[in-house]
Design a protein around this motif. Structure first.
Motif, PDB file in Angstrom:
ATOM      1  N   ASP A 190       8.437  12.256   7.156  1.00 41.78           N
ATOM      2  CA  ASP A 190       7.038  11.895   7.365  1.00 41.78           C
ATOM      3  C   ASP A 190       6.170  13.108   7.671  1.00 41.78           C
ATOM      4  O   ASP A 190       5.040  13.216   7.197  1.00 41.78           O
ATOM      5  CB  ASP A 190       6.921  10.898   8.525  1.00 41.78           C
ATOM      6  CG  ASP A 190       7.187   9.469   8.089  1.00 41.78           C
ATOM      7  OD1 ASP A 190       7.229   9.218   6.869  1.00 41.78           O
ATOM      8  OD2 ASP A 190       7.355   8.613   8.974  1.00 41.78           O
TER       9      ASP A 190
ATOM     10  N   PRO B 196       3.436  12.759   2.234  1.00 35.99           N
ATOM     11  CA  PRO B 196       3.897  11.834   3.271  1.00 35.99           C
ATOM     12  C   PRO B 196       2.912  10.713   3.555  1.00 35.99           C
ATOM     13  O   PRO B 196       3.311   9.588   3.834  1.00 35.99           O
ATOM     14  CB  PRO B 196       4.074  12.749   4.493  1.00 35.99           C
ATOM     15  CG  PRO B 196       4.316  14.107   3.920  1.00 35.99           C
ATOM     16  CD  PRO B 196       3.492  14.156   2.668  1.00 35.99           C
TER      17      PRO B 196
ATOM     18  N   ARG C 139       3.904   6.721   3.657  1.00 36.64           N
ATOM     19  CA  ARG C 139       3.699   5.854   4.820  1.00 36.64           C
ATOM     20  C   ARG C 139       2.797   4.677   4.469  1.00 36.64           C
ATOM     21  O   ARG C 139       3.008   3.555   4.922  1.00 36.64           O
ATOM     22  CB  ARG C 139       3.092   6.670   5.967  1.00 36.64           C
ATOM     23  CG  ARG C 139       4.074   7.623   6.621  1.00 36.64           C
ATOM     24  CD  ARG C 139       3.534   8.084   7.967  1.00 36.64           C
ATOM     25  NE  ARG C 139       2.306   8.836   7.836  1.00 36.64           N
ATOM     26  CZ  ARG C 139       2.261  10.149   7.661  1.00 36.64           C
ATOM     27  NH1 ARG C 139       3.377  10.838   7.561  1.00 36.64           N
ATOM     28  NH2 ARG C 139       1.109  10.779   7.578  1.00 36.64           N
TER      29      ARG C 139
END
Length: 277
Positions: free
Chosen positions: A216, A268, A272
């Motif tokens: 992440d 990332p 997400r």
């Protein structure tokens, strides 16, 4: 054992929808993305990748999906794998994209050693690259190991356990135990695996020489290489070299000169955003 096709659908080759290139996209029956395996040919050698989707299949289904996709993508490129070992090794590396890593441990090599194998220099905590004999990623309910395999006079990254790896009770010589190694943690969203088919001296047709792990908030690059001294690093050699800032690999000196390759990672933030709330 139930075949993965009883629960999951697959779209294969150039019909995939999420990106350019050749790959397999796996979804559930309602079309929700679960897993994707691709082969990119835009650089000097093939780069295989895997990425998680909205939902996660079981470990057995993921392993079977990944092996079948990798075997097909190798064959489609005319890359021989007579014994199936390369398929297994690439697949095992890609499956790290299904892990959530809580910590790393391993055995670190010294950068320089003196007489009687006495270490005289170790990588600094903020070093750009650190060599290890092996590494283990530890999750809540699974772990994954990376070490080295031999192909003729060359070495590549091995993700298939061949022996039981244990931290030594006492450190000695040029090796020392490490726990809490500051590599990428949390969900591994994507993995990219370099299958170097142009390196000279490889007997198996290609070498798993680098693996890039995307989390992440950070990424970690693993390279099969070795430190001959703090200023001399040889590729395709007998250590797992970890870089916490993968982009620095292009600026560092390597012997022979390292070939750059284009990463196709999704940012990332996009990964997400694709997860269910």
């Amino acid at each position: 054992m139930t075949d993965w096709r009883s629960l999951w659908d697959a779209v294969v080759a150039s019909d995939v929808s999420t990106r350019d290139g050749l790959g397999w996209e796996f979804t559930n029956r309602t079309g929700a993305p679960a897993w994707a395996v691709f082969r990119e040919d835009g650089g000097p050698f093939p780069v295989f990748s895997a990425a998680r989707g909205h939902i996660m299949p079981s470990a057995d289904d993921l392993a079977a999906m990944t092996r079948e996709a990798v075997a097909d993508l190798l064959a489609a490129a005319g890359l021989a794998d007579r014994h199936g070992w390369i398929t297994e090794n690439i697949s095992a590396a890609l499956l790290l994209a299904s892990m959530s890593v809580e910590s790393w441990e391993g055995v670190e090599w010294a950068l320089e050693s003196g007489p009687d194998d006495v270490a005289i220099a170790w990588a600094e905590p903020d070093a750009a690259r650190t060599p290890y004999a092996w590494l283990r990623a530890i999750g809540a309910d699974a772990s994954a190991e990376v070490s080295i395999y031999q192909d003729g006079t060359l070495s590549g990254l091995c993700f298939i356990p061949t022996v039981e790896l244990r931290l030594p009770e006492l450190d000695s010589g040029s090796l020392r135990s490490r726990r809490g190694i500051p590599l990428v943690r949390g969900p591994i969203n994507q993995v990219e695996v370099v299958y170097d088919t142009v390196v000279e001296g490889c007997q198996g047709g290609g070498l798993v020489s680098e693996v890039l792990l995307h989390g992440d908030h950070a990424s970690t690059l693993l390279i099969a290489a070795e430190a001959y001294s703090r200023h001399e690093w040889h590729l395709f050699d007998e250590s797992v070299v970890a870089l916490t800032e993968p982009t620095t690999a292009d600026a560092l000196a390597w012997i022979p000169e390292r070939q750059r390759w284009p990463t196709r990672a999704v940012p990332p933030e996009s990964v997400r955003a694709s997860r269910p709330a």
